[in-house]
Design a protein around this motif. Structure first.
Motif, PDB file in Angstrom:
ATOM      1  N   SER A 193       1.866  13.773 -60.941  1.00 20.99           N
ATOM      2  CA  SER A 193       2.130  15.072 -60.328  1.00 20.99           C
ATOM      3  C   SER A 193       3.535  15.297 -59.990  1.00 20.99           C
ATOM      4  O   SER A 193       4.284  14.471 -59.986  1.00 20.99           O
ATOM      5  CB  SER A 193       1.232  15.129 -58.880  1.00 20.99           C
ATOM      6  OG  SER A 193       1.722  13.974 -58.255  1.00 20.99           O
ATOM      7  N   GLN A 194       3.945  16.493 -60.024  1.00 13.60           N
ATOM      8  CA  GLN A 194       5.139  16.810 -59.636  1.00 13.60           C
ATOM      9  C   GLN A 194       5.337  18.237 -59.345  1.00 13.60           C
ATOM     10  O   GLN A 194       4.808  19.224 -59.933  1.00 13.60           O
ATOM     11  CB  GLN A 194       5.972  16.635 -60.968  1.00 13.60           C
ATOM     12  CG  GLN A 194       7.780  17.416 -60.659  1.00 13.60           C
ATOM     13  CD  GLN A 194       8.374  17.200 -61.626  1.00 13.60           C
ATOM     14  OE1 GLN A 194       9.519  17.429 -61.763  1.00 13.60           O
ATOM     15  NE2 GLN A 194       8.016  16.742 -62.974  1.00 13.60           N
ATOM     16  N   GLY A 195       5.685  18.437 -57.989  1.00 10.97           N
ATOM     17  CA  GLY A 195       5.944  19.703 -57.511  1.00 10.97           C
ATOM     18  C   GLY A 195       4.476  20.295 -57.075  1.00 10.97           C
ATOM     19  O   GLY A 195       3.828  19.395 -56.452  1.00 10.97           O
ATOM     20  N   SER A 196       3.858  21.427 -57.597  1.00  2.00           N
ATOM     21  CA  SER A 196       2.823  21.980 -57.252  1.00  2.00           C
ATOM     22  C   SER A 196       2.001  21.720 -58.408  1.00  2.00           C
ATOM     23  O   SER A 196       0.702  22.351 -58.520  1.00  2.00           O
ATOM     24  CB  SER A 196       2.716  23.184 -56.736  1.00  2.00           C
ATOM     25  OG  SER A 196       3.489  24.113 -57.778  1.00  2.00           O
ATOM     26  N   THR A 197       2.150  20.801 -59.382  1.00  2.00           N
ATOM     27  CA  THR A 197       1.218  20.650 -60.497  1.00  2.00           C
ATOM     28  C   THR A 197       0.836  19.406 -60.473  1.00  2.00           C
ATOM     29  O   THR A 197       1.376  18.198 -60.275  1.00  2.00           O
ATOM     30  CB  THR A 197       2.289  20.990 -61.876  1.00  2.00           C
ATOM     31  OG1 THR A 197       3.151  19.945 -62.104  1.00  2.00           O
ATOM     32  CG2 THR A 197       2.852  22.443 -61.819  1.00  2.00           C
ATOM     33  N   MET A 198      -0.482  18.989 -61.051  1.00  2.00           N
ATOM     34  CA  MET A 198      -0.927  17.750 -61.233  1.00  2.00           C
ATOM     35  C   MET A 198      -1.641  17.313 -62.635  1.00  2.00           C
ATOM     36  O   MET A 198      -2.226  18.640 -62.984  1.00  2.00           O
ATOM     37  CB  MET A 198      -2.024  17.432 -60.102  1.00  2.00           C
ATOM     38  CG  MET A 198      -2.467  16.095 -60.169  1.00  2.00           C
ATOM     39  SD  MET A 198      -3.963  15.678 -58.880  1.00  2.00           S
ATOM     40  CE  MET A 198      -2.875  15.524 -57.647  1.00  2.00           C
ATOM     41  N   ALA A 199      -1.692  16.290 -63.345  1.00  2.00           N
ATOM     42  CA  ALA A 199      -2.573  16.228 -64.582  1.00  2.00           C
ATOM     43  C   ALA A 199      -3.274  14.987 -64.186  1.00  2.00           C
ATOM     44  O   ALA A 199      -2.946  14.054 -63.823  1.00  2.00           O
ATOM     45  CB  ALA A 199      -1.323  16.014 -65.713  1.00  2.00           C
ATOM     46  N   ARG A 236       5.863   3.970 -68.943  1.00  2.00           N
ATOM     47  CA  ARG A 236       5.893   5.329 -68.211  1.00  2.00           C
ATOM     48  C   ARG A 236       6.618   6.146 -68.805  1.00  2.00           C
ATOM     49  O   ARG A 236       7.394   6.035 -69.901  1.00  2.00           O
ATOM     50  CB  ARG A 236       6.725   4.751 -66.899  1.00  2.00           C
ATOM     51  CG  ARG A 236       5.895   3.990 -65.961  1.00  2.00           C
ATOM     52  CD  ARG A 236       6.586   3.893 -64.561  1.00  2.00           C
ATOM     53  NE  ARG A 236       6.746   5.243 -63.821  1.00  2.00           N
ATOM     54  CZ  ARG A 236       7.387   5.638 -63.003  1.00  2.00           C
ATOM     55  NH1 ARG A 236       8.314   4.576 -62.519  1.00  2.00           N
ATOM     56  NH2 ARG A 236       7.199   6.779 -62.317  1.00  2.00           N
ATOM     57  N   VAL A 237       6.255   7.668 -68.469  1.00  2.00           N
ATOM     58  CA  VAL A 237       6.932   8.645 -68.972  1.00  2.00           C
ATOM     59  C   VAL A 237       7.194   9.763 -67.914  1.00  2.00           C
ATOM     60  O   VAL A 237       6.516   9.701 -66.908  1.00  2.00           O
ATOM     61  CB  VAL A 237       6.205   9.275 -70.140  1.00  2.00           C
ATOM     62  CG1 VAL A 237       4.553  10.060 -69.767  1.00  2.00           C
ATOM     63  CG2 VAL A 237       6.902  10.685 -70.883  1.00  2.00           C
ATOM     64  N   LEU A 238       8.488  10.493 -68.033  1.00  2.00           N
ATOM     65  CA  LEU A 238       8.844  11.275 -66.711  1.00  2.00           C
ATOM     66  C   LEU A 238       9.280  12.702 -67.661  1.00  2.00           C
ATOM     67  O   LEU A 238       9.620  12.457 -68.777  1.00  2.00           O
ATOM     68  CB  LEU A 238      10.206  10.793 -66.326  1.00  2.00           C
ATOM     69  CG  LEU A 238      10.220   9.715 -65.431  1.00  2.00           C
ATOM     70  CD1 LEU A 238      11.360   9.572 -64.677  1.00  2.00           C
ATOM     71  CD2 LEU A 238       8.763   9.718 -64.397  1.00  2.00           C
ATOM     72  N   MET A 239       8.905  13.939 -66.995  1.00  4.20           N
ATOM     73  CA  MET A 239       9.212  15.101 -67.568  1.00  4.20           C
ATOM     74  C   MET A 239       9.855  15.998 -66.598  1.00  4.20           C
ATOM     75  O   MET A 239       9.099  16.134 -65.460  1.00  4.20           O
ATOM     76  CB  MET A 239       7.774  15.880 -68.157  1.00  4.20           C
ATOM     77  CG  MET A 239       7.946  17.032 -68.960  1.00  4.20           C
ATOM     78  SD  MET A 239       6.392  17.602 -69.557  1.00  4.20           S
ATOM     79  CE  MET A 239       6.884  18.477 -70.937  1.00  4.20           C
ATOM     80  N   THR A 240      10.723  16.786 -66.931  1.00  2.00           N
ATOM     81  CA  THR A 240      11.476  17.631 -66.019  1.00  2.00           C
ATOM     82  C   THR A 240      10.978  19.059 -66.379  1.00  2.00           C
ATOM     83  O   THR A 240      10.460  19.382 -67.251  1.00  2.00           O
ATOM     84  CB  THR A 240      12.960  17.527 -66.230  1.00  2.00           C
ATOM     85  OG1 THR A 240      13.339  17.899 -67.758  1.00  2.00           O
ATOM     86  CG2 THR A 240      13.422  16.195 -65.895  1.00  2.00           C
ATOM     87  N   ASP A 241      11.343  19.844 -65.467  1.00  2.30           N
ATOM     88  CA  ASP A 241      10.921  21.359 -65.736  1.00  2.30           C
ATOM     89  C   ASP A 241      11.664  22.068 -66.739  1.00  2.30           C
ATOM     90  O   ASP A 241      11.101  23.268 -67.251  1.00  2.30           O
ATOM     91  CB  ASP A 241      11.306  21.988 -64.386  1.00  2.30           C
ATOM     92  CG  ASP A 241      10.223  21.762 -63.327  1.00  2.30           C
ATOM     93  OD1 ASP A 241       9.154  21.342 -63.443  1.00  2.30           O
ATOM     94  OD2 ASP A 241      10.721  21.917 -61.888  1.00  2.30           O
ATOM     95  N   ASP A 242      12.584  21.713 -67.449  1.00  2.00           N
ATOM     96  CA  ASP A 242      13.152  22.260 -68.586  1.00  2.00           C
ATOM     97  C   ASP A 242      12.682  21.447 -69.808  1.00  2.00           C
ATOM     98  O   ASP A 242      12.955  21.802 -71.102  1.00  2.00           O
ATOM     99  CB  ASP A 242      14.580  21.955 -68.684  1.00  2.00           C
ATOM    100  CG  ASP A 242      15.191  20.830 -68.678  1.00  2.00           C
ATOM    101  OD1 ASP A 242      14.495  19.681 -68.746  1.00  2.00           O
ATOM    102  OD2 ASP A 242      16.463  20.430 -68.825  1.00  2.00           O
TER     103      ASP A 242
END
Length: 202
Positions: free
Chosen positions: A92-98, A169-175
């Motif tokens: 999850s990040q911000g208002s999104t979740m997977a 692990r993996v991270l993803m930014t808004d861009d």
């Protein structure tokens, strides 16, 4: 699990309480400035996993029994029912979740669901079982045994890179920038929608 609203005025907390011999999850909202409790909503027969703040003064709670949309007024909508044994990965990040769960349909190994702006999207069939997920406003990154695959917000595959094999692990930014962490204190950087060091999905 605790999350702040986008305006930082409300704190959402996912906790559990013991009721006799059973545990039940509670979603609590607090006013940040005054510290006063706004509401306390029980999710009966559910054990909380994580919480993310959604739009319109609500939160999305992932429990071992499903995904729940909980408002500050105490109303609860079940977005998705699931078994704890089928839950593979979540992010999850911000208002999104997977959320990735095991699939029992056709040739899919797992199903991907996303929650954006309080609405559930999916299932989207995955041919591999994820080892980790990352989600942002740009889309979803799925890490598996073959590398990392990036999907847009419509779950359309954008690119794949097998150099991420072995990442934990993996991270993803808004861009759309994706960081698969291969080892502690080491990460490789990939850019969504570019095929440099990656193969575009077709």
């Amino acid at each position: 699990s605790a999350v702040l609203s986008p305006d930082c005025n409300t704190l959402g907390i996912l906790a559990f309480r013991q009721n006799g011999v059973t545990l039940e999850s509670h979603v609590l909202f607090f006013d940040v400035s005054s510290g006063k409790q706004i509401s306390d909503t029980a999710l009966t027969d559910a054990l909380g996993v994580t919480l993310t703040y959604s739009e319109n003064n609500a939160a999305i709670a992932l429990c071992d029994t499903g995904l729940y949309h909980v408002t500050r007024r105490g109303t609860v909508d079940v977005l998705l029912e699931l078994s704890s044994q089928d839950l593979i990965a979540t992010a999850s990040q911000g208002s999104t979740m997977a959320v990735a769960v095991r699939s029992y349909l056709n040739d899919a190994r797992s199903d991907l669901y996303t929650v954006r702006n309080g609405s559930l999207h999916g299932p989207f069939a995955l041919t591999e079982e994820p080892t980790a997920l990352a989600v942002s406003n740009a889309g979803t990154a799925v890490l598996s045994a073959s590398g990392v695959t990036v999907y847009n917000t419509s779950a359309e595959p954008q690119w794949h890179n097998d150099d991420a094999v072995g990442a934990h692990r993996v991270l993803m930014t808004d861009d759309g920038t994706v960081f698969p962490a291969l080892q502690p204190q080491r990460a490789y950087l990939y850019r969504a929608f570019r095929t440099i060091r990656g193969s575009a999905c077709r």
